[in-house]
Design a protein around this motif. Structure first.
Motif, PDB file in Angstrom:
ATOM      1  N   GLU A 189       0.832  -1.200   0.000  1.00 56.17           N
ATOM      2  CA  GLU A 189       0.000   0.000   0.000  1.00 56.17           C
ATOM      3  C   GLU A 189       0.875   1.262   0.000  1.00 56.17           C
ATOM      4  OE1 GLU A 189      -2.556   3.279   1.322  1.00 56.17           O
ATOM      5  OE2 GLU A 189      -0.779   2.512   2.351  1.00 56.17           O
ATOM      6  N   LEU A 190       1.993   1.207   0.717  1.00 55.65           N
ATOM      7  CA  LEU A 190       2.917   2.352   0.748  1.00 55.65           C
ATOM      8  C   LEU A 190       3.569   2.571  -0.621  1.00 55.65           C
ATOM      9  CD1 LEU A 190       4.693   1.896   4.202  1.00 55.65           C
ATOM     10  CD2 LEU A 190       3.009   3.645   3.575  1.00 55.65           C
ATOM     11  N   GLN A 224       2.341   1.908  -3.483  1.00 58.31           N
ATOM     12  CA  GLN A 224       1.318   2.499  -4.334  1.00 58.31           C
ATOM     13  C   GLN A 224       1.102   3.972  -3.979  1.00 58.31           C
ATOM     14  OE1 GLN A 224      -2.432   0.447  -4.159  1.00 58.31           O
ATOM     15  NE2 GLN A 224      -3.345   1.627  -5.814  1.00 58.31           N
ATOM     16  N   THR A 225       1.041   4.272  -2.703  1.00 63.39           N
ATOM     17  CA  THR A 225       0.804   5.642  -2.236  1.00 63.39           C
ATOM     18  C   THR A 225       1.899   6.593  -2.702  1.00 63.39           C
ATOM     19  OG1 THR A 225      -0.378   4.882  -0.280  1.00 63.39           O
ATOM     20  CG2 THR A 225       0.553   7.100  -0.186  1.00 63.39           C
ATOM     21  N   TYR A 226       3.157   6.138  -2.631  1.00 62.41           N
ATOM     22  CA  TYR A 226       4.282   7.006  -2.958  1.00 62.41           C
ATOM     23  C   TYR A 226       4.769   6.833  -4.401  1.00 62.41           C
ATOM     24  CZ  TYR A 226       4.349   8.123   1.983  1.00 62.41           C
ATOM     25  OH  TYR A 226       4.001   8.548   3.251  1.00 62.41           O
ATOM     26  N   GLY A 227       3.999   6.106  -5.209  1.00 64.03           N
ATOM     27  CA  GLY A 227       4.316   5.982  -6.626  1.00 64.03           C
ATOM     28  C   GLY A 227       5.617   5.254  -6.907  1.00 64.03           C
ATOM     29  N   PRO A 281       7.477   7.118   5.743  1.00 66.91           N
ATOM     30  CA  PRO A 281       6.042   7.187   5.423  1.00 66.91           C
ATOM     31  C   PRO A 281       5.201   7.675   6.594  1.00 66.91           C
ATOM     32  CG  PRO A 281       6.659   4.943   5.887  1.00 66.91           C
ATOM     33  CD  PRO A 281       7.934   5.744   5.950  1.00 66.91           C
ATOM     34  N   ASP A 282       3.950   7.971   6.306  1.00 64.03           N
ATOM     35  CA  ASP A 282       2.997   8.441   7.311  1.00 64.03           C
ATOM     36  C   ASP A 282       2.595   7.272   8.208  1.00 64.03           C
ATOM     37  OD1 ASP A 282       0.918   9.452   8.793  1.00 64.03           O
ATOM     38  OD2 ASP A 282      -0.385   9.901   7.093  1.00 64.03           O
ATOM     39  N   ARG A 338      -1.230   6.575   8.589  1.00 71.55           N
ATOM     40  CA  ARG A 338      -1.813   5.876   7.443  1.00 71.55           C
ATOM     41  C   ARG A 338      -1.535   4.376   7.546  1.00 71.55           C
ATOM     42  NH1 ARG A 338      -3.152   7.596   2.134  1.00 71.55           N
ATOM     43  NH2 ARG A 338      -3.312   5.811   0.727  1.00 71.55           N
ATOM     44  N   ASN A 383      -4.279   1.288   8.048  1.00 68.51           N
ATOM     45  CA  ASN A 383      -4.284   0.163   7.109  1.00 68.51           C
ATOM     46  C   ASN A 383      -4.267  -1.168   7.855  1.00 68.51           C
ATOM     47  OD1 ASN A 383      -4.095  -1.423   4.813  1.00 68.51           O
ATOM     48  ND2 ASN A 383      -1.954  -0.976   4.449  1.00 68.51           N
TER      49      ASN A 383
END
Length: 276
Positions: free
Chosen positions: A23-24, A26-29, A261-262, A265, A269
């Protein structure tokens, strides 16, 4: 080309790290994938050599491989070397470098609740790999007192004797710790006692717990173990292992990508995956 990351353990099906890290990415591209790999003890050497051969970007190590992986790596971070256990590996220009983010991840989560630690009398319950990482990290931070208790006292003594950082400490068995529990501001439960499916078990009696103590359990499934339930009923502040899990993962992600990362978040998750 997609970067590959993994977590190695036995068992490993219960790990939430793949969901959290994918998920991380994906979030950060970031074009990457994180995979759980079931690796038995006798296959660890072949697995590490294979991962290095395919150019894996990094991986996590969990039970029971955190110590056994060390001779299979090229270099160790000083703290990981002192602790004698690795949970995060980074491929640095073809070299596999081992780190330990367990202790620092735990402390980051703890400091969200306790603004300072160096005035605290601390008791660690257990003497496994997690206890060792937390003991070394807290000793390095110079807490006021750092005691450790375990059913097998010799295992706890080994941790204190091998720690390279100076700290006031005492080793005791569970019964002695129970008698002296009122002396501690912070109690940290590091054993597997209370984890699913044995959720009705507790590693220690809290009969002498002082009401304003802070009790932390590194287990996060269930979110509230029996020891935490009992502590809360006695008026203590409590913390489960979710924040340690999140922050050690965040520190690993930072070492792999250069992005911290956050954590909120990440926490949300994992809570979603746990169903609450």
């Amino acid at each position: 080309m997609k970067k590959l990351f993994a977590v190695l353990g036995d068992p490993i099906a219960q790990s939430m790290s793949p969901t959290m890290h994918n998920e991380l990415f994906q979030t950060y591209g970031i074009d990457a994938h994180y995979q759980a790999l079931h690796v038995k003890k006798e296959d660890l050497g072949d697995a590490i050599r294979g991962l290095k051969a395919i150019g894996i970007a990094g991986f996590n190590i969990t039970v029971p491989h955190k110590q056994a992986v060390i001779p299979l790596l090229d270099r160790l971070d000083p703290l990981a070397k002192a602790i004698g256990a690795v949970n995060t590996v980074v491929n640095e220009n073809g070299e596999l470098v081992g780190y330990n983010t367990d202790g620092s991840g735990f402390v980051k989560g703890l400091l969200a609740h306790l603004p300072t630690l160096n005035d605290k009398n601390v008791l660690i319950i257990g003497a496994g790999g997690a206890a060792r990482a937390l003991y070394f990290t807290l000793a390095r931070l110079e807490v006021k007192r750092l005691d450790i208790c375990n059913r097998t006292v010799k295992k706890a003594e080994a941790i204190t004797m091998e720690c390279p950082y100076q700290v006031t400490t005492e080793v005791m068995d569970i019964s002695e710790a129970e008698d002296n529990l009122a002396n501690y501001d912070l109690i940290i439960q590091t054993t597997s006692i209370g984890m699913l499916p044995d959720i009705q078990k507790s590693p220690i009696s809290l009969r002498n717990l002082k009401p304003n103590a802070f009790v932390s359990d590194i287990i996060y499934n269930p979110l509230e173990t029996k020891i935490l339930q009992e502590a809360k009923n006695k008026g203590a502040k409590i913390q489960n292992g979710l924040e340690m899990f999140v922050y050690q993962g965040a520190l690993a992600f930072d070492k792999w990508t250069g992005i911290f990362p956050d954590p909120e978040r990440m926490k949300a998750n994992v809570l979603t995956q746990l169903g609450g």
